[in-house]
Motif scaffolding. Structure first.
Motif, PDB file in Angstrom:
ATOM      1  N   UNK A 135     -22.193   7.056   5.504  1.00  0.00           N
ATOM      2  CA  UNK A 135     -21.014   7.843   5.867  1.00  0.00           C
ATOM      3  C   UNK A 135     -19.777   7.369   5.107  1.00  0.00           C
ATOM      4  N   UNK A 136     -19.684   6.075   4.873  1.00  0.00           N
ATOM      5  CA  UNK A 136     -18.523   5.546   4.153  1.00  0.00           C
ATOM      6  C   UNK A 136     -18.436   6.144   2.750  1.00  0.00           C
ATOM      7  N   UNK A 137     -19.583   6.297   2.101  1.00  0.00           N
ATOM      8  CA  UNK A 137     -19.594   6.804   0.729  1.00  0.00           C
ATOM      9  C   UNK A 137     -19.419   8.321   0.682  1.00  0.00           C
ATOM     10  N   UNK A 138     -19.748   8.987   1.780  1.00  0.00           N
ATOM     11  CA  UNK A 138     -19.593  10.435   1.834  1.00  0.00           C
ATOM     12  C   UNK A 138     -18.163  10.850   2.177  1.00  0.00           C
ATOM     13  N   UNK A 139     -17.396   9.940   2.739  1.00  0.00           N
ATOM     14  CA  UNK A 139     -16.086  10.297   3.290  1.00  0.00           C
ATOM     15  C   UNK A 139     -15.079  10.647   2.201  1.00  0.00           C
ATOM     16  N   UNK A 140     -14.342  11.695   2.442  1.00  0.00           N
ATOM     17  CA  UNK A 140     -13.231  12.087   1.580  1.00  0.00           C
ATOM     18  C   UNK A 140     -11.930  11.451   2.049  1.00  0.00           C
ATOM     19  N   UNK A 141     -11.820  11.290   3.363  1.00  0.00           N
ATOM     20  CA  UNK A 141     -10.618  10.712   3.973  1.00  0.00           C
ATOM     21  C   UNK A 141     -11.042   9.613   4.937  1.00  0.00           C
ATOM     22  N   UNK A 142     -10.340   8.497   4.888  1.00  0.00           N
ATOM     23  CA  UNK A 142     -10.530   7.420   5.858  1.00  0.00           C
ATOM     24  C   UNK A 142      -9.260   7.230   6.660  1.00  0.00           C
ATOM     25  N   UNK A 143      -9.389   7.213   7.985  1.00  0.00           N
ATOM     26  CA  UNK A 143      -8.221   7.087   8.866  1.00  0.00           C
ATOM     27  C   UNK A 143      -8.340   5.792   9.660  1.00  0.00           C
ATOM     28  N   UNK A 144      -7.303   4.984   9.616  1.00  0.00           N
ATOM     29  CA  UNK A 144      -7.273   3.752  10.401  1.00  0.00           C
ATOM     30  C   UNK A 144      -5.987   3.699  11.210  1.00  0.00           C
ATOM     31  N   UNK A 145      -5.938   2.753  12.119  1.00  0.00           N
ATOM     32  CA  UNK A 145      -4.698   2.454  12.807  1.00  0.00           C
ATOM     33  C   UNK A 145      -3.911   1.433  12.009  1.00  0.00           C
ATOM     34  N   UNK A 146      -2.921   0.858  12.654  1.00  0.00           N
ATOM     35  CA  UNK A 146      -2.135  -0.199  12.026  1.00  0.00           C
ATOM     36  C   UNK A 146      -1.696  -1.183  13.094  1.00  0.00           C
ATOM     37  N   UNK A 147      -2.318  -2.366  13.114  1.00  0.00           N
ATOM     38  CA  UNK A 147      -1.891  -3.375  14.081  1.00  0.00           C
ATOM     39  C   UNK A 147      -0.464  -3.825  13.811  1.00  0.00           C
ATOM     40  N   UNK A 148      -0.147  -3.950  12.512  1.00  0.00           N
ATOM     41  CA  UNK A 148       1.208  -4.338  12.115  1.00  0.00           C
ATOM     42  C   UNK A 148       1.586  -3.570  10.855  1.00  0.00           C
ATOM     43  N   UNK A 149       2.857  -3.212  10.749  1.00  0.00           N
ATOM     44  CA  UNK A 149       3.415  -2.586   9.556  1.00  0.00           C
ATOM     45  C   UNK A 149       4.528  -3.504   9.060  1.00  0.00           C
ATOM     46  N   UNK A 150       4.452  -3.946   7.814  1.00  0.00           N
ATOM     47  CA  UNK A 150       5.349  -4.981   7.307  1.00  0.00           C
ATOM     48  C   UNK A 150       6.490  -4.351   6.517  1.00  0.00           C
ATOM     49  N   UNK A 151       7.706  -4.467   7.025  1.00  0.00           N
ATOM     50  CA  UNK A 151       8.870  -3.862   6.375  1.00  0.00           C
ATOM     51  C   UNK A 151       9.130  -4.473   5.006  1.00  0.00           C
ATOM     52  N   UNK A 152       8.847  -5.745   4.848  1.00  0.00           N
ATOM     53  CA  UNK A 152       9.108  -6.461   3.598  1.00  0.00           C
ATOM     54  C   UNK A 152       8.296  -5.903   2.434  1.00  0.00           C
ATOM     55  N   UNK A 153       7.032  -5.564   2.682  1.00  0.00           N
ATOM     56  CA  UNK A 153       6.110  -5.208   1.595  1.00  0.00           C
ATOM     57  C   UNK A 153       5.591  -3.780   1.658  1.00  0.00           C
ATOM     58  N   UNK A 154       5.789  -3.092   2.793  1.00  0.00           N
ATOM     59  CA  UNK A 154       5.217  -1.766   2.959  1.00  0.00           C
ATOM     60  C   UNK A 154       3.731  -1.796   3.248  1.00  0.00           C
ATOM     61  N   UNK A 155       3.228  -2.938   3.702  1.00  0.00           N
ATOM     62  CA  UNK A 155       1.793  -3.098   3.979  1.00  0.00           C
ATOM     63  C   UNK A 155       1.473  -2.653   5.396  1.00  0.00           C
ATOM     64  N   UNK A 156       0.257  -2.132   5.565  1.00  0.00           N
ATOM     65  CA  UNK A 156      -0.314  -1.932   6.900  1.00  0.00           C
ATOM     66  C   UNK A 156      -1.419  -2.956   7.071  1.00  0.00           C
ATOM     67  N   UNK A 157      -1.541  -3.494   8.277  1.00  0.00           N
ATOM     68  CA  UNK A 157      -2.515  -4.552   8.539  1.00  0.00           C
ATOM     69  C   UNK A 157      -3.398  -4.148   9.705  1.00  0.00           C
TER      70      UNK A 157
END
Length: 468
Positions: free
Chosen positions: A193-215
């Motif tokens: 399923x991972x290889x078939x997927x066109x879109x992957x949706x996750x949550x975000x435990x933390x969003x870092x203002x400094x870097x724009x990262x989602x964790x």
């Protein structure tokens, strides 16, 4: 997700009579509570870390607009896109538009309580997309066509035998009976399923203002595959999940896993910053973050702002005797337990969730284990007060409170009533000292006996002891 909180009492009765639910909850609760106590006890500075985390979250919430703007700028600079959603409908629309634009067919999902909150799966499936939950717990409840019953362990209410039945029905035989076999079967089914997927949706435990990262933090690694193998990665997150710097993330990681699962750290801590670069060996072609308000800004600056500190560890429900007895589905929406008893009324309305704030015993265990020191009992009392002010509480209860107030404001009458009640209840207790049936309290004595008082009030005993 449809709100069924008005059926809390009926669902609770059903849950209490379900032996398999009781078995599942009993096994899981012991593990969460005991492991947390062991790991917290081994970290002398844990209480100091709780104070630091509380103070940092308060600082962020007091300056949320600033950090959200910094985060958006950092995401954009990294080649990503930030989308602002005022409510669940707007969030669904944004994600559906992205999926339509990229001609998606299959969508994989990591665990995300915000996606549950906005009813994302139903919206995607209604448009013809194939949606596959990749977190093992979420995959189990997807097969069962059920909502999650816990925010970190969605299938906590399922026994191994029930999971075996679900897998046999979905995958065919031969039926697997051990945990290792069931996990292996799920891995084999999900791998393609991972290889078939066109879109992957996750949550975000933390969003870092400094870097724009989602964790994201996971124990299975499914989140990594979800967000790196699909052509498009979409992060869904509440606006309150912002932290200023990567160093600040380290603070929260030290308390999150210990509070949630009794681990020093989760198995995987994964940072995503924008789409794949030219020299990257993997990663998505597009990176989108959908920031969801859905009632959160209404909590800022008010009596319930403390609730926005929540880092979704689940410790409050792991230690809650009410949740431990009935599980999560009785609460009737995405967020169960003590945190859900606060959030659900604020998000969907006090009138539709009357029983939730009143189901709490106010024993305080939730507050004592919350890693960011949210005063949950205080917030639940405030919701009860709001119900009373808005006339939502039952007329009989309001009349009873009025009668109690009338008596309590008259000390002589109050002491007489107390003495009379103590002696009557002592008589009802008989030789056993326990009351099996009590007028006006049938819901209590239907399932337990009430200890009878000794026949004298506290004031009488105090006065007798104070005499020379």
């Amino acid at each position: 997700m449809k709100v069924s909180s008005p059926q809390f009492k009926q669902k609770s009765v059903i849950a209490l009579a379900d032996p398999r639910l009781r078995q599942a909850l009993g096994q899981s609760r012991k593990g969460f509570v005991n492991k947390r106590a062991e790991l917290v006890g081994a970290l002398p500075e844990f209480e100091q870390l709780r104070d630091e985390a509380r103070d940092l979250k308060n600082h962020v919430l007091d300056n949320l607009d600033h950090y959200l703007e910094r985060y958006e700028a950092a995401v954009t600079a990294a080649g990503g896109h930030v989308h602002w959603a005022r409510d669940a409908e707007e969030a669904r629309s944004i994600i559906l538009n992205i999926c339509q634009r990229v001609n998606a067919k299959t969508i994989t999902k990591g665990k995300s309580m915000v996606s549950e909150e906005i009813g994302l799966n139903d919206a995607l499936e209604a448009k013809g997309y194939t949606v596959v939950e990749t977190d093992l717990g979420e995959y189990i409840i997807q097969l069962a066509h059920e909502p999650p019953s816990h925010i970190i362990a969605p299938a906590i209410h399922k026994t191994k035998e029930q999971v075996s039945e679900l897998f046999e029905a979905a995958h065919g035989g031969p039926r697997k009976t051990t945990v290792a076999e069931l996990v292996t079967e799920a891995r084999l089914v999900l791998r393609d399923k991972y290889f078939q997927a066109d879109v992957g949706i996750t949550g975000g435990n933390f969003l870092v203002a400094e870097t724009g990262s989602s964790i994201i933090v996971t124990n299975e690694g499914n989140g990594d595959l979800t967000q790196t193998l699909a052509r498009v990665h979409i992060v869904t997150s509440g606006i309150e999940r912002i932290v200023p710097t990567l160093e600040d993330v380290a603070l929260f990681l030290r308390i999150l896993a210990r509070s949630a699962t009794g681990q020093e750290t989760e198995t995987y801590t994964t940072l995503s910053t924008g789409p794949r670069r030219a020299d990257d060996v993997d990663g998505p072609e597009e990176y989108h973050v959908v920031l969801v308000d859905n009632g959160r800004t209404k909590m800022l600056g008010g009596k319930f702002q403390d609730m926005l500190r929540c880092i979704r560890c689940g410790a409050c429900m792991n230690h809650c005797p009410v949740y431990g007895a009935i599980g999560g589905h009785a609460y009737g929406w995405v967020y169960p337990g003590p945190m859900g008893s606060v959030l659900t009324p604020l998000f969907v309305g006090l009138d539709a969730t009357y029983d939730l704030p009143n189901a709490c015993t106010l024993n305080g265990r939730c507050e004592s284990v919350c890693p960011v020191r949210i005063p949950l009992p205080e917030l639940l009392r405030e919701l009860r007060h709001m119900q009373h002010q808005q006339g939502i509480r039952p007329p009989g209860e309001r009349r009873a409170l009025g009668a109690w107030r009338f008596v309590a404001e008259r000390p002589g009458l109050y002491q007489f009533a107390n003495r009379l009640a103590a002696r009557v209840l002592k008589g009802l207790g008989g030789s056993t000292g326990r009351i099996a049936s009590l007028p006006f309290a049938g819901a209590w004595t239907d399932s337990r006996d009430m200890p009878a008082p000794e026949g004298k009030t506290f004031l009488e005993l105090w006065q007798a002891r104070s005499k020379p």
